[in-house]
Design an enzyme around this catalytic site. Structure first.
Site, PDB file in Angstrom:
ATOM      1  N   GLU A   9      35.568  65.257   9.920  1.00 28.15           N
ATOM      2  CA  GLU A   9      34.975  64.494  11.012  1.00 28.15           C
ATOM      3  C   GLU A   9      36.087  63.818  11.780  1.00 28.15           C
ATOM      4  O   GLU A   9      36.944  63.151  11.192  1.00 28.15           O
ATOM      5  CB  GLU A   9      33.989  63.452  10.486  1.00 28.15           C
ATOM      6  CG  GLU A   9      33.276  62.686  11.591  1.00 28.15           C
ATOM      7  CD  GLU A   9      32.218  61.743  11.068  1.00 28.15           C
ATOM      8  OE1 GLU A   9      31.577  61.069  11.886  1.00 28.15           O
ATOM      9  OE2 GLU A   9      32.036  61.694   9.839  1.00 28.15           O
ATOM     10  N   GLY A  10      36.078  64.011  13.103  1.00 23.05           N
ATOM     11  CA  GLY A  10      37.123  63.464  13.950  1.00 23.05           C
ATOM     12  C   GLY A  10      36.569  62.515  14.991  1.00 23.05           C
ATOM     13  O   GLY A  10      35.413  62.074  14.932  1.00 23.05           O
ATOM     14  N   THR A  11      37.435  62.210  15.972  1.00 24.24           N
ATOM     15  CA  THR A  11      37.056  61.263  17.016  1.00 24.24           C
ATOM     16  C   THR A  11      35.988  61.831  17.930  1.00 24.24           C
ATOM     17  O   THR A  11      35.087  61.116  18.371  1.00 24.24           O
ATOM     18  CB  THR A  11      38.297  60.885  17.843  1.00 24.24           C
ATOM     19  OG1 THR A  11      39.322  60.436  16.957  1.00 24.24           O
ATOM     20  CG2 THR A  11      37.980  59.786  18.840  1.00 24.24           C
ATOM     21  N   TYR A  12      36.070  63.122  18.214  1.00 20.70           N
ATOM     22  CA  TYR A  12      35.181  63.716  19.204  1.00 20.70           C
ATOM     23  C   TYR A  12      34.108  64.610  18.586  1.00 20.70           C
ATOM     24  O   TYR A  12      33.392  65.287  19.315  1.00 20.70           O
ATOM     25  CB  TYR A  12      36.003  64.519  20.222  1.00 20.70           C
ATOM     26  CG  TYR A  12      37.064  63.691  20.894  1.00 20.70           C
ATOM     27  CD1 TYR A  12      36.733  62.742  21.855  1.00 20.70           C
ATOM     28  CD2 TYR A  12      38.408  63.841  20.555  1.00 20.70           C
ATOM     29  CE1 TYR A  12      37.710  61.971  22.464  1.00 20.70           C
ATOM     30  CE2 TYR A  12      39.393  63.076  21.161  1.00 20.70           C
ATOM     31  CZ  TYR A  12      39.033  62.141  22.117  1.00 20.70           C
ATOM     32  OH  TYR A  12      39.994  61.380  22.719  1.00 20.70           O
ATOM     33  N   GLU A  25      32.270  66.335  14.550  1.00 18.66           N
ATOM     34  CA  GLU A  25      32.393  66.678  13.142  1.00 18.66           C
ATOM     35  C   GLU A  25      32.265  68.188  12.994  1.00 18.66           C
ATOM     36  O   GLU A  25      31.573  68.849  13.777  1.00 18.66           O
ATOM     37  CB  GLU A  25      31.328  65.952  12.318  1.00 18.66           C
ATOM     38  CG  GLU A  25      29.913  66.078  12.852  1.00 18.66           C
ATOM     39  CD  GLU A  25      28.945  65.198  12.094  1.00 18.66           C
ATOM     40  OE1 GLU A  25      29.341  64.695  11.030  1.00 18.66           O
ATOM     41  OE2 GLU A  25      27.803  65.024  12.555  1.00 18.66           O
ATOM     42  N   VAL A  26      32.930  68.720  11.964  1.00 16.44           N
ATOM     43  CA  VAL A  26      33.037  70.161  11.765  1.00 16.44           C
ATOM     44  C   VAL A  26      32.343  70.520  10.458  1.00 16.44           C
ATOM     45  O   VAL A  26      32.538  69.854   9.433  1.00 16.44           O
ATOM     46  CB  VAL A  26      34.508  70.619  11.744  1.00 16.44           C
ATOM     47  CG1 VAL A  26      34.592  72.137  11.645  1.00 16.44           C
ATOM     48  CG2 VAL A  26      35.235  70.131  12.995  1.00 16.44           C
ATOM     49  N   ASP A  33      48.042  67.334  21.845  1.00 20.41           N
ATOM     50  CA  ASP A  33      47.671  66.722  20.565  1.00 20.41           C
ATOM     51  C   ASP A  33      48.123  67.609  19.409  1.00 20.41           C
ATOM     52  O   ASP A  33      47.362  67.862  18.467  1.00 20.41           O
ATOM     53  CB  ASP A  33      46.169  66.475  20.503  1.00 20.41           C
ATOM     54  CG  ASP A  33      45.789  65.502  19.390  1.00 20.41           C
ATOM     55  OD1 ASP A  33      46.692  64.806  18.887  1.00 20.41           O
ATOM     56  OD2 ASP A  33      44.602  65.443  19.015  1.00 20.41           O
TER      57      ASP A  33
END
Length: 668
Positions: free
Chosen positions: A312-315, A317-318, A432
């Site tokens: 789960e990231g800033t933009y 979730e996977v 990034d």
């Protein structure tokens, strides 16, 4: 004799007749005849209202007396000198007041009902005799009408007219009778029209007979400049006249015909072939189904089964998911919709756009499709599933006190630089790059992922004409010095600095610059690389922070002491690392220049991707490596064995050291 006059929707018939037996006559009383009765009725209503008002006042007085008596009795029962307050007293008064209002409304409603009943008259058969006698002059019986005629002295002098009022609905506009429309003519010139003096065309049974058809008539609508182009229906074109200039070259000539043609004829043939090829292309495109862009044509997320959460990231979730139709395992990224009222997130749009623009490249993660959920906030992107990310692989190796060998470092760096070179040629900045955004499969293929901050950039030389990009990009540990000093614009060197930091991490097995803030990150970079000057970085004076802060001077050389002193890399490898970590972005190596560096061609060579270290992936719930990789390793171990022994080991899928000798033998 009858006369009809129309007044709105009522028709009045006035007839003059001497026959009194067939007609019903009545006299219209003057308008003031029942004035006395109306006044009497109003007086009675006033009296009733006065009585009601008087009754209401008496009832209110009685309620007030009861309330005062109850209050007086309550005070008598209470101890002397004590003042009590009853909480229910205001509620009781409020309830009494509401009850009185309800009774007043009911009495008024009864009065209205009585008045409405008095207005609606019942038929004579249902009335009493008293009510019949008290009826108004408008409802006098026939006997009363007869007495009026007898007592009226001027009755004989009046005209014997009878007024009959009938309710007849009549249209205020006279309607015309329907007529069948046989012919019509257009006012505008919308096509060839037969002249009015021209006879109608007859039906000809033999349509194929050209002699039976008349000649094409001239019409007034045919322009003068088109009269010469009109061909009669009786005329037939010859084959030579029917062929246009392009039709003569509609067939590709043979080799002998081509050699016998002149240069002009060959040129015409080439143009004709080009036109035919374009025509075939247009026809093929026209037969394709119409493509409607947007989320409306996307598949539903129910086509996939979510197996587990990967990250789960800033933009977003996977997840790891599997296609229910093809059993293909994919990575499903769900975009976060925190501000869905403002529209689709710009980061998600950029990521989808940049991934699609990057196209199919071996070292860039591939997008398969966009999926939608039950609501507008559920939008997924299906990508190819890759088992590991490089950061988790480095952490796993460091926990086991392992390092990448030089050949493995070259394999990883060549794949990373190949993907970045492809992106930069398409004018795409990743912005990034870090080890957690680099994926690696069980087969050793590195792929660049997470394009949430990726964006296109321009090539203008003038710094004012370039796109203004935000400097708050790239994770702090991998951020270039020009971004930390807030430039007006930037370009591909910011990605190359991040790749230099990643190469140092491949060698050291840990991030090189681990600042906890932007000033601390700048301090660590200058301590390692030395404080820049305007001689080695002329454009540094245009950076905002450089003009505001005075940095202490530090001599360069710390980078060489760490990497060369500890023998982490040879001189050629250090030259490549130092070229990508150059402070001046104008002198920093590009991706193409880095790929052509001598470090990749010298010994030791880059190893095959299959020889990179691989561990069970957390995203696969500790699943084992694929079967084909184990077979490849087994074949390498069986290369030195005898053919019969190797066939037996291959059949049972075991290694040679796993076999134990036994004393069993067959006697001959």
């Amino acid at each position: 004799m009858s006369n009809y006059s129309t007044n709105g929707s009522r028709k009045i018939r006035i007839s003059n007749s001497d026959d009194d037996s067939r007609e019903t006559r009545f006299s219209i009383q003057p308008r003031n005849s029942h004035k006395t009765k109306e006044e009497r009725y109003r007086d009675k209503e006033k009296e009733r209202d006065h009585e009601r008002h008087h009754d209401r006042e008496r009832r209110d007085d009685r309620y007030r007396k009861v309330d005062s008596r109850d209050h007086r009795d309550r005070n008598r029962r209470s101890p002397a000198g004590s003042r009590t307050y009853c909480r229910d007293e205001p509620d009781r008064r409020r309830n009494n007041h509401s009850d009185r209002n309800r009774r007043d409304r009911s009495s008024e409603r009864d009065r209205d009902n009585r008045s409405s009943k008095s207005k609606t008259k019942s038929p004579d058969s249902l009335r009493s005799k008293s009510s019949r006698k008290s009826q108004t002059p408008n409802h006098l019986p026939d006997d009363g009408k007869l007495f009026d005629r007898i007592l009226d002295p001027n009755y004989k002098k009046k005209e014997k007219t009878v007024m009959e009022v009938e309710d007849v609905e009549m249209s205020p506009v006279e309607m015309l009778d329907e007529e069948e429309v046989s012919t019509f003519t257009f006012d505008d010139a919308c096509g060839p029209v037969r002249p009015s003096n021209e006879p109608e065309e007859k039906d000809y049974k033999s349509e194929g007979d050209p002699e039976s058809r008349p000649a094409t008539p001239k019409t007034p609508l045919t322009p003068d400049y088109l009269e010469n182009t009109i061909v009669s229906l009786n005329e037939t074109l010859s084959d030579d006249e029917d062929k246009g200039p392009d039709d003569k070259y509609g067939k590709t000539p043979d080799k002998e015909q081509w050699e016998s043609m002149t240069e002009n004829e060959q040129k015409l043939h080439r143009d004709a072939m080009k036109k035919r090829r374009e025509q075939r292309h247009r026809e093929a495109v026209s037969k394709l189904p119409v493509y409607y862009p947007g989320l409306r044509g996307c598949q539903h997320i129910s086509e996939y089964v979510i197996l587990n959460v990967i990250a789960e990231g800033t933009y977003g979730e996977v997840f790891r998911g599997k296609n229910t139709r093809t059993d293909e395992v994919v990575a499903l990224k769900r975009f976060k919709m925190e501000k869905e009222k403002e529209g689709f997130p710009i980061t998600a749009l950029r990521e989808i756009n940049m991934l699609l623009k990057a196209g199919a490249h071996e070292n860039i993660v591939n997008v398969k499709e966009i999926l939608v959920g039950s609501t507008k906030t559920e939008v997924y992107m299906a990508m190819e599933y890759v088992e590991h990310d490089v950061k988790s692989l480095i952490d796993k190796m460091r926990s086991r006190n392992q390092r990448f060998k030089t050949g493995q470092q070259k394999t990883l760096m060549s794949q990373l630089l190949s993907g970045i070179e492809h992106m930069h040629k398409l004018w795409i900045l990743h912005r990034d790059l870090k080890t957690s955004n680099l994926l690696i499969s069980h087969s050793g293929i590195l792929k660049i992922a997470d394009f949430g901050l990726a964006r296109e950039y321009g090539e203008a030389r003038d710094i004012e004409k370039r796109m203004k990009l935000t400097p708050i990009v790239v994770t702090l540990w991998y951020r270039s010095p020009e971004l930390l000093l807030e430039p007006k614009t930037y370009s591909t060197p910011v990605d190359m600095w991040s790749i230099g930091c990643i190469m140092a991490e491949f060698i050291m097995m840990k991030p090189m610059f681990q600042g906890d803030s932007e000033p601390n990150q700048v301090h660590q970079i200058f301590q390692m690389m030395g404080t820049p000057t305007e001689q080695i970085w002329p454009d540094i004076k245009e950076l905002k922070v450089w003009n505001m802060v005075e940095f202490p001077p530090v001599k360069p050389g710390q980078l060489r002491r760490i990497f060369k002193g500890e023998k982490l890399v040879n001189e050629t490898g250090f030259d490549l690392l130092n070229g990508m970590l150059c402070l001046n972005p104008a002198n920093r190596l590009t991706a193409s220049e880095a790929l052509q560096h001598d470090w990749f061609s010298e010994h030791p060579k880059a190893v095959p991707p299959e020889d990179l270290p691989v561990y069970p992936a957390k995203s696969e719930l500790n699943a084992a490596p694929p079967e084909n990789r184990r077979k490849n390793r087994l074949e390498a171990l069986l290369a030195d064995e005898e053919p019969e022994r190797a066939a037996l080991l291959r059949q049972f899928n075991v290694k040679a050291e796993q076999l134990k000798p036994s004393g069993f033998q067959l006697r001959g």
